[in-house]
Design a protein around this motif. Structure first.
Motif, PDB file in Angstrom:
ATOM      1  N   ARG A  99       1.846   1.795  -3.433  1.00 34.25           N
ATOM      2  CA  ARG A  99       0.664   2.244  -4.188  1.00 34.25           C
ATOM      3  C   ARG A  99       0.438   3.744  -3.998  1.00 34.25           C
ATOM      4  O   ARG A  99       0.192   4.474  -4.970  1.00 34.25           O
ATOM      5  CB  ARG A  99      -0.547   1.442  -3.699  1.00 34.25           C
ATOM      6  N   THR A 135      -8.345  -4.053  -5.398  1.00 36.17           N
ATOM      7  CA  THR A 135      -7.537  -2.952  -5.930  1.00 36.17           C
ATOM      8  C   THR A 135      -7.770  -2.775  -7.426  1.00 36.17           C
ATOM      9  O   THR A 135      -7.758  -1.642  -7.930  1.00 36.17           O
ATOM     10  CB  THR A 135      -6.045  -3.179  -5.651  1.00 36.17           C
ATOM     11  N   ASN A 148       0.824  -1.205   0.000  1.00 38.14           N
ATOM     12  CA  ASN A 148       0.000   0.000   0.000  1.00 38.14           C
ATOM     13  C   ASN A 148       0.858   1.256   0.000  1.00 38.14           C
ATOM     14  O   ASN A 148       0.491   2.280  -0.594  1.00 38.14           O
ATOM     15  CB  ASN A 148      -0.942   0.024   1.209  1.00 38.14           C
TER      16      ASN A 148
END
Length: 794
Positions: free
Chosen positions: A349, A443, A346
């Motif tokens: 990301r 996602t 994450n």
């Protein structure tokens, strides 16, 4: 301070921050020469130019135009049609103040500052206020991003008077530029009352104002020149600073302090640097909470990517909607470092989405990076970014709309003036578990939702964008892009960094001087300390990933120039600029704000340059500067944290992927690749021409062989089946027999295994410290044996 009894401190403080027609109210018309200049500047704007003022004719022409129409700063030109007789920063305004014996009103802000816009609408567009200001004061408008030295000096004065600072900064000065009173945002009724009281005091008792201006300016100068000579640098000082910062993190909501809540990137970068050094422990839990909650909150643009400047609440939900380039650069850097340490996808990301936002929304056609976007759209704060449930359902399929409304907690009531700032009440992984769907599928669906909502949002009227390209912020962005290119293995970021680096050098380096601003094809404003420091570091980072020696050569050119132009040979440390430029003092950037201090960045850049060049003069200057300015205690810890980051670097060296030894002749890095379940460690070494390191095996006694091993303090891993490249046999003047050596580019490989007997193997971070030991020589000499600690991410 006597005048403060005459002027009650009742201001509201908000932390932050076609043809010339009529004469400005309260003053005689401009002379013919200036009027022609204004007409010419207006005509150059073109037929589609829309004056930013409420004072318009029926045909849409501005009633008033002042000198700021001649400037190339977006912030200053925003005020070009105020009825205020604005001057830009410079000798002209202060000479007129001396000649007419008038005090100076100094207003400092930046183009995307919400409360700057509010004060403009309420006060600077008001004809009555403008008339009084024009008659009795000399009014100066300053773009803080173009003149950070001016901002630094007067901000300190405002803090001393008012107890806090921010923008817009509203200062009152004697004709010689010395401050005697200051505030931030001032409501119009209080502002006109303040102007009247200062005017009457100036007429009746000017000696009171002049006395206070001398006292306040002397105090500012004394603080600017304050220095602490340290006898030694101690490791426990660094750890105490880290422990102190960690103790101030909120374990529930993350971050430091209460609302309004700023990310405080310098502190986060320092803590991550300290955590990177110790691979035997995981990332601090409260620090991880901070990063998680910021990325889930409304301070992060969940749809378009990128961070807003700060949150207005304690839980990161409702942002102040400005987006600054420096926030994107620093926070991307933070999340990339956190990803290296933790391996949490994450964090990668968030970094990728933020950088992609910069590349698509804040990058010029030439490859430079714009400064900021405003909080307001169509005069309404946040309008561009907020949503209603029916808008979501109109855009998305039923399945995607249901997911988005639930995931981002979108309600009919809303959380911001009847609309919704999108946020994640729980993490994506937790949501996937709760909904019994795979994280990968979630996602994928979110990315599809984001893409559709972004396209629809682009049809709205966007916030104002400040299109000027600032050297310091662009240098910061280049450094982050180079890190992203390595950590995320994405050549787009490397290409963008190289393109920006070439643009900055081409457009802002002229005839042996560096400039700060690039806008509309022109450079302006001599570069300040932070411009040099950030650009030097950016050039070194480009050298790391690109290997082109021109980046290294340019960094040395600028470092030499920075030291000669900015260094204080009397008290130590660097001045912000190489000239007073009408300032009452010569300020130094010693304290962190939203950005690391100029001195800390300069010290870090010089230390890194010393490692790559082998020139001790750079590290000597870095040490000398740090000794002169580093505080001897943790008083004001948040203001000096970047100096402690510099101290850590000088003592322990770099923590990045690339490490340098042998006076810059050896460059090494380590990577871990997984192949069919086996982790392969690769150590890559690059040697400059005419240098070699001894081979792993040698027939000659007392020759230090090259070897690679896992740091002894990291028992969680062991390195097996290490293979070394084929050596080259060379004859040297200092040996009778040939020597087995490595030259050029070499790769050393081994298998990385977990040590099953090690304790707490699960309670550590994702970095594996790998040591390479070597001795470097050329045909004339051998350097002392060295060890470099490389940090490879699993």
């Amino acid at each position: 301070m006597m005048i403060l009894r005459l002027i009650p401190i009742i201001c509201v403080f908000i932390y932050t921050t076609t043809v010339y027609a009529e004469p400005l109210p309260g003053i005689a018309p401009y002379d013919e020469h200036l009027e022609r200049q204004l007409r010419k500047a207006l005509l150059a704007k073109g037929k589609n130019y829309k004056p930013r003022t409420k004072h318009l004719s029926a045909e849409g022409r501005a009633h008033y135009t002042n000198r700021l129409i001649l400037e190339d700063s977006p912030y200053l030109t925003q005020h070009a049609h105020n009825p205020v007789n604005w001057f830009s920063w410079g000798e002209e305004a202060f000479a007129l103040a001396e000649k007419e014996s008038k005090p100076v009103f100094l207003s400092i802000g930046y183009s995307t500052c919400h409360w700057c816009h509010v004060m403009e609408r309420e006060s600077f567009e008001d004809k009555e206020i403008a008339e009084f200001l024009n008659q009795h004061f000399i009014a100066i408008k300053v773009d803080r991003e173009r003149h950070p030295d001016v901002d630094e000096a007067y901000m300190l004065a405002v803090r001393l008077v008012a107890g806090r600072g921010g923008w817009p900064m509203s200062s009152f000065l004697a004709p010689d530029g010395k401050p005697f009173y200051g505030a931030t945002y001032i409501p119009p009724d209080i502002f006109i009352d303040l102007l009247q009281k200062i005017h009457s005091t100036w007429l009746e008792e000017p000696e009171l104002i002049l006395k206070q201006s001398e006292e306040l300016s002397a105090l500012v100068t004394q603080i600017m020149q304050n220095r602490n000579d340290l006898e030694s640098f101690e490791q426990n000082t660094i750890q105490q600073t880290a422990d102190n910062l960690l103790s101030r993190l909120n374990p529930l909501t993350g971050g430091f302090g209460e609302a309004p809540k700023f990310p405080n990137e310098p502190a986060l970068l320092f803590l991550l640097q300290i955590d990177t050094r110790d691979s035997n422990k995981p990332l601090n839990k409260d620090l991880e909470t901070t990063l998680d909650l910021m990325s889930q909150g409304g301070i992060y643009d969940q749809i378009g990517g990128g961070f807003h400047r700060y949150a207005t609440d304690d839980i990161w939900l409702i942002p102040h909607f400005e987006k600054m380039l420096y926030n994107q650069a620093q926070l991307s850097h933070v999340y990339l470092h956190a990803y290296r340490i933790t391996g949490k996808d994450n964090y990668a990301r968030i970094a990728r989405q933020t950088l992609d936002y910069v590349l698509t929304e804040m990058t010029s056609n030439e490859g430079g990076f714009y400064s900021a976007t405003d909080a307001d759209s169509e005069g309404v704060e946040g309008k561009y970014f907020v949503w209603k449930p029916d808008e979501i359902r109109e855009i998305l399929s039923t399945e995607d709309a249901d997911l988005a409304i639930d995931l981002f907690a979108i309600t009919e009531r809303g959380n911001f003036d009847g609309r919704n700032v999108l946020h994640l009440p729980v993490s994506l992984r937790e949501y996937a578990v709760n909904q019994h769907i795979s994280y990968k599928a979630l996602t994928y669906q979110i990315d599809r939702i984001r893409a559709q909502l972004v396209e629809v949002r682009k049809q709205r009227i966007p916030p104002l964008r400040d299109d000027k390209i600032l050297l310091a912020m662009n240098g910061m962005m280049i450094s982050t892009l180079t890190l992203a290119a390595d950590v995320l293995d994405d050549h787009r970021y490397k290409n963008a960094a190289i393109r920006a680096g070439n643009l900055l050098w081409e457009k802002l380096w002229h005839d042996g001087s560096l400039f700060r601003v690039y806008l509309d094809g022109r450079h302006s404003i001599p570069a300040k300390l932070d411009d040099y420091a950030y650009f030097i570091q950016a050039l070194l980072d480009l050298y790391d990933i690109d290997g082109n020696p021109v980046w290294h050569q340019r960094s040395q050119t600028l470092a030499d120039l920075m030291s000669s132009r900015f260094y204080d040979n009397t008290h130590g440390g660097f001045f912000m600029s190489d000239t007073k430029n009408a300032l009452f003092t010569s300020p130094k950037s010693l304290n962190d704000s939203a950005l690391p201090s100029g001195n800390s960045v300069a010290i870090i850049a010089l230390a890194n340059l010393a490692l790559r060049s082998g020139k001790l003069s750079y590290s000597d200057r870095a040490n000398e500067a740090l000794k002169a300015i580093l505080p001897s205690s943790d008083k004001g810890i948040f203001s000096s944290v970047s100096l402690y980051r510099a101290l850590d670097l000088l003592i322990h060296g770099e923590v990045g992927k690339y490490q340098y030894g042998a006076r810059g002749a050896v460059k090494a890095s380590a990577e871990i690749e997984e192949f069919e379940g086996v982790k392969i460690l690769e150590v890559k070494v690059q040697l400059t021409d005419n240098w070699h390191i001894n081979a792993h095996q040698s027939k000659i006694e007392n020759i230090i062989p090259t070897s690679v091993y896992i740091d002894a303090d990291t028992p969680a891993f062991q390195l097996d089946n290490m293979t070394y490249p084929e050596s080259i046999s060379r004859k040297f003047s200092f040996l009778k027999t040939p020597l087995e050596v490595y030259e050029g580019d070499i790769t050393l490989r081994g298998i990385l295994n977990a040590n099953k007997n090690a304790e707490n193997i699960a309670h550590r971070n994702a970095l594996v410290p790998v040591v390479i030991q070597f001795q470097a020589c050329n045909d004339q000499m051998c350097l002392a044996p060295e060890k470099l600690t490389l940090r490879a991410t699993q």
